[in-house]
Design an enzyme around this catalytic site. Structure first.
Site, PDB file in Angstrom:
ATOM      1  N   SER A 137       1.039  -1.143   0.030  1.00  0.00           N
ATOM      2  CA  SER A 137      -0.177   0.104   0.042  1.00  0.00           C
ATOM      3  C   SER A 137       0.764   1.185  -0.018  1.00  0.00           C
ATOM      4  CB  SER A 137      -1.081   0.040   1.170  1.00  0.00           C
ATOM      5  OG  SER A 137      -1.409   1.403   1.526  1.00  0.00           O
TER       6      SER A 137
ATOM      7  N   TYR B   4      -1.505  -0.873  10.570  1.00  0.00           N
ATOM      8  CA  TYR B   4      -1.663  -1.233   8.962  1.00  0.00           C
ATOM      9  C   TYR B   4      -0.518  -0.640   8.218  1.00  0.00           C
ATOM     10  CZ  TYR B   4      -3.805  -1.329   4.303  1.00  0.00           C
ATOM     11  OH  TYR B   4      -4.112  -1.489   2.854  1.00  0.00           O
TER      12      TYR B   4
HETATM   13  N1  LIG Z   1      -8.816  -1.007  -1.178  1.00  0.00           N
HETATM   14  C1  LIG Z   1      -7.654  -0.074  -1.391  1.00  0.00           C
HETATM   15  O1  LIG Z   1      -7.491   1.035  -1.695  1.00  0.00           O
HETATM   16  C2  LIG Z   1      -6.333  -0.608  -1.103  1.00  0.00           C
HETATM   17  C3  LIG Z   1      -5.037   0.191  -1.157  1.00  0.00           C
HETATM   18  C4  LIG Z   1      -3.969  -0.399  -0.913  1.00  0.00           C
HETATM   19  C5  LIG Z   1      -3.883  -1.854  -0.443  1.00  0.00           C
HETATM   20  N2  LIG Z   1      -4.875  -2.595  -0.596  1.00  0.00           N
HETATM   21  C6  LIG Z   1      -4.748  -3.942  -0.317  1.00  0.00           C
HETATM   22  O2  LIG Z   1      -5.252  -4.773  -0.933  1.00  0.00           O
HETATM   23  C7  LIG Z   1      -5.731  -6.075  -0.315  1.00  0.00           C
HETATM   24  C8  LIG Z   1      -7.102  -6.245  -0.837  1.00  0.00           C
HETATM   25  O3  LIG Z   1      -7.815  -5.204   0.018  1.00  0.00           O
HETATM   26  P1  LIG Z   1      -9.522  -4.686  -0.377  1.00  0.00           P
HETATM   27  O4  LIG Z   1      -9.307  -3.410  -0.519  1.00  0.00           O
HETATM   28  O5  LIG Z   1      -9.709  -5.662  -1.664  1.00  0.00           O
HETATM   29  O6  LIG Z   1     -10.250  -5.227   0.838  1.00  0.00           O
HETATM   30  P2  LIG Z   1     -11.573  -6.175   1.009  1.00  0.00           P
HETATM   31  O7  LIG Z   1     -12.516  -6.208  -0.045  1.00  0.00           O
HETATM   32  O8  LIG Z   1     -11.790  -6.087   2.403  1.00  0.00           O
HETATM   33  O9  LIG Z   1     -10.767  -7.666   0.872  1.00  0.00           O
HETATM   34  C9  LIG Z   1     -10.024  -8.367   1.866  1.00  0.00           C
HETATM   35  C10 LIG Z   1      -9.730  -9.746   1.352  1.00  0.00           C
HETATM   36  O10 LIG Z   1      -8.856 -10.351   2.316  1.00  0.00           O
HETATM   37  C11 LIG Z   1      -9.236 -11.466   2.660  1.00  0.00           C
HETATM   38  N3  LIG Z   1      -8.900 -11.888   3.932  1.00  0.00           N
HETATM   39  C12 LIG Z   1      -8.986 -11.216   5.254  1.00  0.00           C
HETATM   40  N4  LIG Z   1      -8.288 -11.847   6.031  1.00  0.00           N
HETATM   41  C13 LIG Z   1      -7.894 -13.238   5.980  1.00  0.00           C
HETATM   42  C14 LIG Z   1      -7.491 -14.252   6.344  1.00  0.00           C
HETATM   43  N5  LIG Z   1      -7.174 -14.488   7.566  1.00  0.00           N
HETATM   44  N6  LIG Z   1      -7.312 -15.305   5.384  1.00  0.00           N
HETATM   45  C15 LIG Z   1      -7.651 -15.386   4.153  1.00  0.00           C
HETATM   46  N7  LIG Z   1      -8.033 -14.231   3.797  1.00  0.00           N
HETATM   47  C16 LIG Z   1      -8.195 -13.170   4.457  1.00  0.00           C
HETATM   48  C17 LIG Z   1     -10.943 -11.504   2.918  1.00  0.00           C
HETATM   49  O11 LIG Z   1     -11.457 -12.651   2.778  1.00  0.00           O
HETATM   50  P3  LIG Z   1     -12.180 -13.601   3.771  1.00  0.00           P
HETATM   51  O12 LIG Z   1     -12.826 -12.344   4.678  1.00  0.00           O
HETATM   52  O13 LIG Z   1     -13.166 -14.340   2.904  1.00  0.00           O
HETATM   53  O14 LIG Z   1     -11.188 -14.372   4.356  1.00  0.00           O
HETATM   54  C18 LIG Z   1     -10.951 -10.481   1.561  1.00  0.00           C
HETATM   55  O15 LIG Z   1     -11.258 -11.183   0.407  1.00  0.00           O
HETATM   56  C19 LIG Z   1      -5.409  -5.876   1.109  1.00  0.00           C
HETATM   57  O16 LIG Z   1      -4.169  -6.427   1.370  1.00  0.00           O
HETATM   58  C20 LIG Z   1      -5.420  -4.210   1.472  1.00  0.00           C
HETATM   59  O17 LIG Z   1      -4.635  -3.930   2.414  1.00  0.00           O
HETATM   60  C21 LIG Z   1      -5.983  -1.933  -0.727  1.00  0.00           C
END
Ligand SMILES: NC(=O)c1ccc[n+]([C@@H]2O[C@H](COP(=O)([O-])OP(=O)(O)OC[C@H]3O[C@@H](n4cnc5c(N)ncnc54)[C@H](OP(=O)(O)O)[C@@H]3O)[C@@H](O)[C@H]2O)c1
Length: 279
Positions: A170, A183
């Protein structure tokens, strides 16, 4: 056609045979015959990454805890002619990670590309964070990515197949914001882990790189982006908007495919210029 536009078309006409050369170069981005495991494929970036690599020809292994959502995505990918299997997985559970790899190998053969995308966020002042909450976040965002990478590398080294790991970090691993200390720390550590693993595993043909997204509208941050402070933050991004998920595809396909065969330990920032914004 005006004379100016005619001249532009003439200037950009490709020399005979160069179209074929370009096609050959673009083929390096294809993922045909590769198996890609995506953690956190049940929502947001992870679901999108799965669709993207499937469209590029890969077999997908969809991993997360929410099985029903994975099954819906599996059906969707299959309905468009792609290949997908589902893998119930908690990335914080070391034994579960090992048995998930065993199951993935039975279902799809060895995994060639791992996308460490699972992650959680926590918004709270640092003084109010409990030890349990700290551990849950670091275990998911950092230890989980290491457990997945270790399982991947052990198998790739034994099979001598090499491979590619992509960690989703990130821009908050590069700069900080208030109320998200663990985070930020987890993502900075994951970016550094990317370099450590790239160093150790390059001799085995395993490349390890990261993508550092800026803000993308997902379940993780939708409430924030719709709030007053979220809207104000969007205005401070040089491009004045959040990214759309498709804008991550270029970086993803580059790092996943042979097109990045000489890249390891790199982080590609995809943030609309956010990290360049004025201090
Ligand atoms: N959205 C943004 O703006 C942004 C920016 C920078 C970085 N990111 C990164 O991108 C990644 C995806 O984020 P997102 O925005 O798509 O959020 P999201 O929709 O909340 O997705 C998070 C995913 O992580 C999975 N997860 C959480 N805990 C887990 C565990 N213990 N074991 C296996 N899977 C787990 C969840 O699946 P389950 O709950 O089904 O297990 C879910 O599919 C993250 O690493 C986040 O930090 C996002």
């Amino acid at each position: 056609m005006t004379s100016t536009s005619r001249r532009i078309v003439a200037d950009y006409t490709l020399p005979r045979g160069s179209g074929t050369k370009l096609n050959n170069e673009l083929e390096r981005f294809a993922l045909n015959g590769k198996t890609v495991l995506i953690t956190g494929a049940s929502s947001g970036l992870g679901s999108h990454f799965a669709r993207t690599v499937a469209a590029a020809g890969a077999r997908t292994v969809l991993a997360a805890r929410r099985l029903e959502r994975l099954q819906q995505l599996q059906e969707e990918i299959r309905s468009t002619g792609g290949t997908a299997c589902v893998l119930p997985l908690d990335v914080t559970d070391a034994a579960g990670v090992e048995s998930a790899y065993d199951s993935a190998e039975v279902q799809s053969g060895g995994v060639d590309i791992l996308i460490n995308n699972s992650g959680v966020a926590l918004v709270a002042p640092a003084v109010d964070i409990s030890e349990n909450d700290w551990d849950r976040l670091i275990d998911t965002n950092l230890k989980g990515a290491w457990l997945m990478s270790r399982g991947f590398a052990r198998r790739a080294i034994a099979r001598r197949t090499g491979g590619s790991i992509i960690n989703i970090t990130s821009i908050l691993g590069r700069r900080v914001a208030k109320g998200v200390a663990p985070y930020c720390a987890s993502k900075a550590a994951l970016e550094h882990l990317t370099r450590s693993l790239a160093l150790e595993w390059s001799p085995h043909g395993i490349r390890v790189n990261s993508i550092a997204p800026g803000y993308f509208d997902t379940e993780m941050n939708r409430d924030f982006l719709q709030s007053g402070p979220g809207q104000a933050m969007l205005k401070r991004i040089p491009q004045r908007r959040a990214g759309s998920l498709a804008e991550l595809d270029g970086a993803l396909l580059l790092l996943a495919s042979d097109a990045s065969s000489y890249m390891s330990g790199s982080t590609l920032v995809v943030d609309g210029g956010h990290l360049c914004s004025t201090l």
